[in-house]
Design an enzyme around this catalytic site. Structure first.
Site, PDB file in Angstrom:
ATOM      1  N   THR A  81       0.817  -1.213   0.000  1.00  0.00           N
ATOM      2  CA  THR A  81       0.000   0.000   0.000  1.00  0.00           C
ATOM      3  C   THR A  81       0.859   1.274   0.000  1.00  0.00           C
ATOM      4  O   THR A  81       0.322   2.376   0.043  1.00  0.00           O
ATOM      5  CB  THR A  81      -0.913   0.039   1.240  1.00  0.00           C
ATOM      6  OG1 THR A  81      -0.085  -0.105   2.394  1.00  0.00           O
ATOM      7  CG2 THR A  81      -1.962  -1.056   1.215  1.00  0.00           C
ATOM      8  N   GLY A  82       2.191   1.112  -0.051  1.00  0.00           N
ATOM      9  CA  GLY A  82       3.057   2.301  -0.070  1.00  0.00           C
ATOM     10  C   GLY A  82       4.053   2.334   1.079  1.00  0.00           C
ATOM     11  O   GLY A  82       4.620   3.398   1.379  1.00  0.00           O
ATOM     12  N   THR A  84       7.165   1.098   1.373  1.00  0.00           N
ATOM     13  CA  THR A  84       8.540   1.437   0.977  1.00  0.00           C
ATOM     14  C   THR A  84       8.662   2.957   0.794  1.00  0.00           C
ATOM     15  O   THR A  84       9.634   3.578   1.230  1.00  0.00           O
ATOM     16  CB  THR A  84       8.882   0.737  -0.368  1.00  0.00           C
ATOM     17  OG1 THR A  84       8.494  -0.630  -0.266  1.00  0.00           O
ATOM     18  CG2 THR A  84      10.338   0.842  -0.701  1.00  0.00           C
ATOM     19  N   TRP A  85       7.674   3.534   0.162  1.00  0.00           N
ATOM     20  CA  TRP A  85       7.650   4.993  -0.088  1.00  0.00           C
ATOM     21  C   TRP A  85       7.595   5.751   1.242  1.00  0.00           C
ATOM     22  O   TRP A  85       8.382   6.677   1.473  1.00  0.00           O
ATOM     23  CB  TRP A  85       6.414   5.281  -0.948  1.00  0.00           C
ATOM     24  CG  TRP A  85       6.285   6.669  -1.472  1.00  0.00           C
ATOM     25  CD1 TRP A  85       7.291   7.586  -1.636  1.00  0.00           C
ATOM     26  CD2 TRP A  85       5.085   7.295  -1.921  1.00  0.00           C
ATOM     27  NE1 TRP A  85       6.787   8.741  -2.161  1.00  0.00           N
ATOM     28  CE2 TRP A  85       5.434   8.586  -2.355  1.00  0.00           C
ATOM     29  CE3 TRP A  85       3.750   6.892  -2.026  1.00  0.00           C
ATOM     30  CZ2 TRP A  85       4.493   9.481  -2.864  1.00  0.00           C
ATOM     31  CZ3 TRP A  85       2.818   7.774  -2.542  1.00  0.00           C
ATOM     32  CH2 TRP A  85       3.182   9.058  -2.954  1.00  0.00           C
ATOM     33  N   HIS A 139       3.273  -4.550   9.465  1.00  0.00           N
ATOM     34  CA  HIS A 139       2.036  -4.838   8.740  1.00  0.00           C
ATOM     35  C   HIS A 139       1.000  -5.410   9.707  1.00  0.00           C
ATOM     36  O   HIS A 139      -0.089  -5.824   9.267  1.00  0.00           O
ATOM     37  CB  HIS A 139       2.295  -5.866   7.635  1.00  0.00           C
ATOM     38  CG  HIS A 139       3.038  -5.329   6.443  1.00  0.00           C
ATOM     39  ND1 HIS A 139       2.806  -4.077   5.917  1.00  0.00           N
ATOM     40  CD2 HIS A 139       3.999  -5.882   5.652  1.00  0.00           C
ATOM     41  CE1 HIS A 139       3.594  -3.894   4.870  1.00  0.00           C
ATOM     42  NE2 HIS A 139       4.324  -4.966   4.695  1.00  0.00           N
ATOM     43  N   ARG A 161      -4.446   1.924   0.443  1.00  0.00           N
ATOM     44  CA  ARG A 161      -4.430   2.103  -1.015  1.00  0.00           C
ATOM     45  C   ARG A 161      -5.648   1.419  -1.603  1.00  0.00           C
ATOM     46  O   ARG A 161      -6.208   0.505  -0.967  1.00  0.00           O
ATOM     47  CB  ARG A 161      -3.152   1.436  -1.543  1.00  0.00           C
ATOM     48  CG  ARG A 161      -2.847   1.625  -2.995  1.00  0.00           C
ATOM     49  CD  ARG A 161      -1.573   0.877  -3.369  1.00  0.00           C
ATOM     50  NE  ARG A 161      -1.167   1.189  -4.735  1.00  0.00           N
ATOM     51  CZ  ARG A 161      -0.158   0.589  -5.370  1.00  0.00           C
ATOM     52  NH1 ARG A 161       0.553  -0.336  -4.756  1.00  0.00           N
ATOM     53  NH2 ARG A 161       0.140   0.922  -6.611  1.00  0.00           N
ATOM     54  N   TYR A 231      -2.658   6.290  -0.343  1.00  0.00           N
ATOM     55  CA  TYR A 231      -1.606   6.291  -1.382  1.00  0.00           C
ATOM     56  C   TYR A 231      -1.969   7.261  -2.509  1.00  0.00           C
ATOM     57  O   TYR A 231      -1.148   8.065  -2.941  1.00  0.00           O
ATOM     58  CB  TYR A 231      -1.448   4.860  -1.908  1.00  0.00           C
ATOM     59  CG  TYR A 231      -0.393   4.637  -2.965  1.00  0.00           C
ATOM     60  CD1 TYR A 231       0.902   4.264  -2.605  1.00  0.00           C
ATOM     61  CD2 TYR A 231      -0.695   4.752  -4.324  1.00  0.00           C
ATOM     62  CE1 TYR A 231       1.877   4.024  -3.577  1.00  0.00           C
ATOM     63  CE2 TYR A 231       0.265   4.514  -5.300  1.00  0.00           C
ATOM     64  CZ  TYR A 231       1.548   4.144  -4.921  1.00  0.00           C
ATOM     65  OH  TYR A 231       2.500   3.902  -5.889  1.00  0.00           O
ATOM     66  N   LYS A 299       5.751  -0.651 -10.562  1.00  0.00           N
ATOM     67  CA  LYS A 299       5.336   0.457 -11.435  1.00  0.00           C
ATOM     68  C   LYS A 299       5.085   1.745 -10.636  1.00  0.00           C
ATOM     69  O   LYS A 299       5.240   2.840 -11.148  1.00  0.00           O
ATOM     70  CB  LYS A 299       4.054   0.083 -12.167  1.00  0.00           C
ATOM     71  CG  LYS A 299       4.231  -0.986 -13.224  1.00  0.00           C
ATOM     72  CD  LYS A 299       2.977  -1.116 -14.054  1.00  0.00           C
ATOM     73  CE  LYS A 299       3.055  -2.244 -15.048  1.00  0.00           C
ATOM     74  NZ  LYS A 299       1.747  -2.529 -15.651  1.00  0.00           N
ATOM     75  N   GLY A 300       4.587   1.581  -9.410  1.00  0.00           N
ATOM     76  CA  GLY A 300       4.311   2.758  -8.583  1.00  0.00           C
ATOM     77  C   GLY A 300       3.233   3.655  -9.150  1.00  0.00           C
ATOM     78  O   GLY A 300       3.305   4.879  -9.060  1.00  0.00           O
TER      79      GLY A 300
HETATM   80  P1  PAP Z   1       5.607  -3.904   1.188  1.00  0.00           P
HETATM   81  O1  PAP Z   1       4.281  -3.965   1.846  1.00  0.00           O
HETATM   82  O2  PAP Z   1       6.107  -5.244   0.736  1.00  0.00           O
HETATM   83  O3  PAP Z   1       6.615  -3.153   1.987  1.00  0.00           O
HETATM   84  P2  PAP Z   1       4.900  -1.607  -0.355  1.00  0.00           P
HETATM   85  O4  PAP Z   1       6.075  -0.727  -0.399  1.00  0.00           O
HETATM   86  O5  PAP Z   1       3.828  -1.278   0.619  1.00  0.00           O
HETATM   87  O6  PAP Z   1       5.392  -3.108  -0.182  1.00  0.00           O
HETATM   88  O7  PAP Z   1       4.215  -1.652  -1.765  1.00  0.00           O
HETATM   89  C1  PAP Z   1       4.932  -1.789  -2.958  1.00  0.00           C
HETATM   90  C2  PAP Z   1       4.225  -0.902  -3.964  1.00  0.00           C
HETATM   91  O8  PAP Z   1       4.627   0.455  -3.771  1.00  0.00           O
HETATM   92  C3  PAP Z   1       4.609  -1.260  -5.378  1.00  0.00           C
HETATM   93  O9  PAP Z   1       3.442  -0.942  -6.138  1.00  0.00           O
HETATM   94  P3  PAP Z   1       3.127  -1.573  -7.598  1.00  0.00           P
HETATM   95  O10 PAP Z   1       3.343  -3.031  -7.502  1.00  0.00           O
HETATM   96  O11 PAP Z   1       1.709  -1.208  -7.883  1.00  0.00           O
HETATM   97  O12 PAP Z   1       4.079  -0.916  -8.526  1.00  0.00           O
HETATM   98  C4  PAP Z   1       5.748  -0.305  -5.640  1.00  0.00           C
HETATM   99  O13 PAP Z   1       6.020  -0.101  -7.000  1.00  0.00           O
HETATM  100  C5  PAP Z   1       5.224   0.933  -4.970  1.00  0.00           C
HETATM  101  N1  PAP Z   1       6.294   1.895  -4.625  1.00  0.00           N
HETATM  102  C6  PAP Z   1       7.542   1.613  -4.195  1.00  0.00           C
HETATM  103  N2  PAP Z   1       8.223   2.742  -4.001  1.00  0.00           N
HETATM  104  C7  PAP Z   1       7.415   3.759  -4.333  1.00  0.00           C
HETATM  105  C8  PAP Z   1       7.581   5.182  -4.360  1.00  0.00           C
HETATM  106  N3  PAP Z   1       8.721   5.757  -4.021  1.00  0.00           N
HETATM  107  N4  PAP Z   1       6.516   5.916  -4.737  1.00  0.00           N
HETATM  108  C9  PAP Z   1       5.359   5.341  -5.089  1.00  0.00           C
HETATM  109  N5  PAP Z   1       5.143   4.010  -5.109  1.00  0.00           N
HETATM  110  C10 PAP Z   1       6.161   3.224  -4.725  1.00  0.00           C
END
Ligand code: PAP
Length: 332
Positions: A81-82, A84-85, A139, A161, A231, A299-300
């Protein structure tokens, strides 16, 4: 040289660890067993939520031992749900005067290495408090948080998200993990089967709605302690939310910093485009066994679900969500 005291306290520590392992195994054998999502381990239902044993062990251990401090900051989220961001944004806000553009640890470390997960470091719970970075991510659902987190009154930031995008992200993550795994028992799960399970709430840290609702209700009751983020809204107005975030966690930007555009620089540094292009985040280095740094950056984007779910599937999940959230004041 190791002192006598050191070795005897290590002995006690080992005995406690053995006792914990024994009672954990015993408890696990009593829990409802769920699907595996193609994994080599099944999910287990604990306090209403589905977890793999590794994560569950960390949650139980934290419930028993983690001592939160009032100045701690807990970053809570449902997977994909975001997290890492948000880890990189909060880390950058807190450490903005400690590093410059060339020394920031985010240039050479994964956001998951600078802000650890509570349930993946059981028995150590390294919050990096000693380095002035009192942040820990989890989590775990609100109702399973260690008591000390609630009692300490520390700040909690939660991000959610659109579940359709979280599902698609989770599905791809899972497929990649299984591809990387050397365990021959692991077989990629079919998208439709995974979707069914997600709709029924049988996925890691699911049901999704219960997870979100737990934090949503707590944030409505204690808005001073729990900040609830989305998100999609963060994507739309990242600078605004970074300012709110800094204020909420007790590290507000000064007038001088506003003039210098410090928040804007943090937003740029933590953007998907910037982070995902750093060597460390393109790396296949194991973040944790089968999980590689690059897997956290796909993809983010907002709305990528349209490329994977049929309109019928989307309508079905939307309806489940609407029904569960009705009357809560929350819409997703
Ligand atoms: P986690 O729960 O395993 O820690 P988490 O970071 O919550 O993962 O989610 C990963 C999603 O955040 C990915 O989404 P997607 O599969 O739809 O692409 C990842 O690409 C996205 N993400 C990672 N870094 C960023 C960022 N800096 N800005 C926006 N979205 C991001």
């Amino acid at each position: 040289m190791e002192s006598h005291l050191d070795s005897s306290s290590k002995h006690v520590e080992n005995e406690n660890e053995d006792e914990f392992e024994r009672s954990f195994k015993e408890m696990l054998s009593t829990l409802p067993k769920g699907n595996s999502w193609g994994n080599f381990e099944n999910l287990f239902q604990y306090q209403g939520f589905w977890l793999y044993p590794t994560y569950l062990k960390g949650v139980v251990s934290a419930q028993q031992q983690f001592q939160a401090q009032p100045s701690d900051i807990m970053l809570c989220s449902f997977p994909k749900t975001g997290t890492t961001w948000l880890k990189s944004l909060i880390f950058s806000i807190i450490t903005r005067t400690s590093f410059d553009d060339s020394t920031c640890p985010l240039l050479s470390k994964s956001p998951h290495d600078v802000v650890p997960f509570m349930e993946l470091h059981h028995a150590h719970f390294s919050t990096h408090r000693d380095l002035g970075i009192p942040v820990l991510a989890t989590h775990a659902p609100y109702s399973s948080l260690p008591r000390s987190i609630i009692d300490s009154g520390c700040r909690i930031v939660y991000i959610c998200r659109d579940p359709k995008d979280s599902f698609v992200s989770l599905y791809h993550f899972k497929v990649q993990i299984i591809r990387t795994s050397k365990n021959t028992q692991a077989q990629p799960i079919d998208l439709n089967e995974a979707f069914e399970l997600f709709c029924e709430g049988e996925n890691i840290y699911g049901p999704y709605c219960d997870h979100v609702l737990g934090y949503w209700k707590a944030s409505v009751e204690h808005p001073d302690k729990i900040m609830f983020l989305k998100y999609e809204e963060m994507k739309d107005e990242t600078v605004l939310y970074v300012n709110k975030l800094a204020e909420f966690i007790g590290y507000p930007f000064s007038l001088e910093e506003h003039k210098k555009g410090v928040a804007e620089k943090i937003v740029k540094k933590c953007s998907f485009e910037n982070l995902s292009n750093l060597e460390v985040n393109k790396s296949e280095k194991d973040y944790r066994k089968v999980i590689q740094n690059k897997m956290f950056f796909r993809k983010g984007k907002v709305g990528d679900w349209k490329n994977y779910l049929t309109p019928e599937m989307a309508a079905r999940l939307d309806q489940i969500i609407q029904q569960k959230l009705s009357g809560s004041g929350l819409s997703l």
